[in-house]
Design an enzyme around this catalytic site. Sequence first.
Site, PDB file in Angstrom:
ATOM      1  CD  GLU A 172      33.805   8.838  15.644  1.00  0.00           C
ATOM      2  OE1 GLU A 172      33.894   7.954  16.565  1.00  0.00           O
ATOM      3  OE2 GLU A 172      34.698   9.501  15.516  1.00  0.00           O
ATOM      4  CG  ASP A 173      32.104   6.139  19.873  1.00  0.00           C
ATOM      5  OD1 ASP A 173      32.615   6.931  19.052  1.00  0.00           O
ATOM      6  OD2 ASP A 173      32.542   5.967  20.977  1.00  0.00           O
ATOM      7  NE  ARG A 215      37.188   1.358  24.988  1.00  0.00           N
ATOM      8  CZ  ARG A 215      37.391   2.259  24.597  1.00  0.00           C
ATOM      9  NH1 ARG A 215      36.303   2.833  23.885  1.00  0.00           N
ATOM     10  NH2 ARG A 215      38.483   3.160  24.804  1.00  0.00           N
ATOM     11  CG  ASP A 229      32.239  15.665  23.123  1.00  0.00           C
ATOM     12  OD1 ASP A 229      32.388  16.979  23.074  1.00  0.00           O
ATOM     13  OD2 ASP A 229      31.992  14.982  24.135  1.00  0.00           O
ATOM     14  N   GLY A 281      35.769   3.087  20.188  1.00  0.00           N
ATOM     15  CA  GLY A 281      34.439   3.502  20.603  1.00  0.00           C
ATOM     16  C   GLY A 281      33.541   3.102  19.482  1.00  0.00           C
TER      17      GLY A 281
HETATM   18  C1  PRP Z   1      35.623   9.739  21.014  1.00  0.00           C
HETATM   19  C2  PRP Z   1      34.845   8.944  20.124  1.00  0.00           C
HETATM   20  C3  PRP Z   1      35.091   9.937  18.881  1.00  0.00           C
HETATM   21  C4  PRP Z   1      35.609  11.243  19.593  1.00  0.00           C
HETATM   22  C5  PRP Z   1      34.597  12.486  19.397  1.00  0.00           C
HETATM   23  O1  PRP Z   1      37.102   8.676  20.963  1.00  0.00           O
HETATM   24  O2  PRP Z   1      35.006   7.722  19.663  1.00  0.00           O
HETATM   25  O3  PRP Z   1      35.920   9.260  18.100  1.00  0.00           O
HETATM   26  O4  PRP Z   1      35.898  10.730  20.939  1.00  0.00           O
HETATM   27  O5  PRP Z   1      35.170  13.507  20.185  1.00  0.00           O
HETATM   28  P1  PRP Z   1      35.108  14.925  19.443  1.00  0.00           P
HETATM   29  O6  PRP Z   1      33.789  14.971  18.636  1.00  0.00           O
HETATM   30  O7  PRP Z   1      35.326  15.803  20.576  1.00  0.00           O
HETATM   31  O8  PRP Z   1      36.228  14.804  18.563  1.00  0.00           O
HETATM   32  P2  PRP Z   1      38.018   8.560  22.064  1.00  0.00           P
HETATM   33  O9  PRP Z   1      39.026   9.726  21.622  1.00  0.00           O
HETATM   34  O10 PRP Z   1      37.458   8.840  23.315  1.00  0.00           O
HETATM   35  O11 PRP Z   1      38.868   7.419  21.573  1.00  0.00           O
HETATM   36  P3  PRP Z   1      38.110   5.944  21.999  1.00  0.00           P
HETATM   37  O12 PRP Z   1      37.154   5.824  20.877  1.00  0.00           O
HETATM   38  O13 PRP Z   1      39.305   4.847  21.743  1.00  0.00           O
HETATM   39  O14 PRP Z   1      37.516   5.575  23.005  1.00  0.00           O
HETATM   40  C1  7HP Z   2      34.028  11.369  23.882  1.00  0.00           C
HETATM   41  C2  7HP Z   2      33.373  10.339  24.618  1.00  0.00           C
HETATM   42  N1  7HP Z   2      33.698   8.949  24.855  1.00  0.00           N
HETATM   43  C3  7HP Z   2      32.957   8.544  26.013  1.00  0.00           C
HETATM   44  N2  7HP Z   2      31.626   9.164  26.360  1.00  0.00           N
HETATM   45  C4  7HP Z   2      31.469  10.465  26.028  1.00  0.00           C
HETATM   46  O1  7HP Z   2      30.370  11.125  26.573  1.00  0.00           O
HETATM   47  C5  7HP Z   2      32.382  11.109  25.199  1.00  0.00           C
HETATM   48  N3  7HP Z   2      32.486  12.438  24.595  1.00  0.00           N
HETATM   49  N4  7HP Z   2      33.547  12.433  23.936  1.00  0.00           N
END
Ligand code: PRP
Ligand code: 7HP
Length: 177
Positions: free
Chosen positions: A99-100, A165, A103, A44
């Site tokens: 990080e993107d 994405r 959550d 992400g």
């Molecule tokens: C997303 C995002 C963070 C994580 C945050 O990754 O990039 O790494 O979720 O969530 P959290 O705070 O609940 O742990 P994802 O697992 O969707 O993988 P991706 O980046 O490959 O889409």
């Molecule tokens: C992971 C994530 N990825 C994409 N969109 C969101 O809102 C998300 N929350 N946690």
Amino acid sequence: MSSDNPEVLISEADIRRRVDELAAQISADYAGKEPLVLIGVLKGSFIFLADLSRRLNIPRTIEFIAVSSYEQGSVQSGAVRLVMDVRGNIEDKHVLIVEDIVDTGHTLHYLIGMLRSHRPASVRTCALLHKAERAEVDVHIDYVGFNIADEWVVGYGLDYAEQNRTLPYIGVVHPEN
Ligand code: PRP
Ligand code: 7HP
């Protein structure tokens, strides 16, 4: 709302302005503290990392790391597994995790602990987006782009089921349960 045309939450122009501000702040904070290693969390963060890293005016290198969340049935358990570690040696270097989105916080919490075991000089955190109301663990984010509500967002690296994405803005989708 179709995932082909998500409604705009944060525009391209607003992202650009905020990334400029974050880059200026990070450049000032790390001036004289090199080497700085930016560690992007795949997948992400790839677009945010590319833009942020190019706007810094201090020496920096780039690493990537990949993690995966364990699921119990279709529900996230909160446990995180390392899929790909950094390639370079980060011992005694200043590390900024990029990080993107944060959550629940489980991913970032795991990464901070894991990267500290490499004995860097420091570990700080930067997230473009933060869903504070979803927090399940207490994790400190040093640089936050935008605080957002509990909605599923896509674009600028973020996906829903691997879609959207490469959308240039942050949009909201409403996944069907
Ligand atoms: C997303 C995002 C963070 C994580 C945050 O990754 O990039 O790494 O979720 O969530 P959290 O705070 O609940 O742990 P994802 O697992 O969707 O993988 P991706 O980046 O490959 O889409
Ligand atoms: C992971 C994530 N990825 C994409 N969109 C969101 O809102 C998300 N929350 N946690």
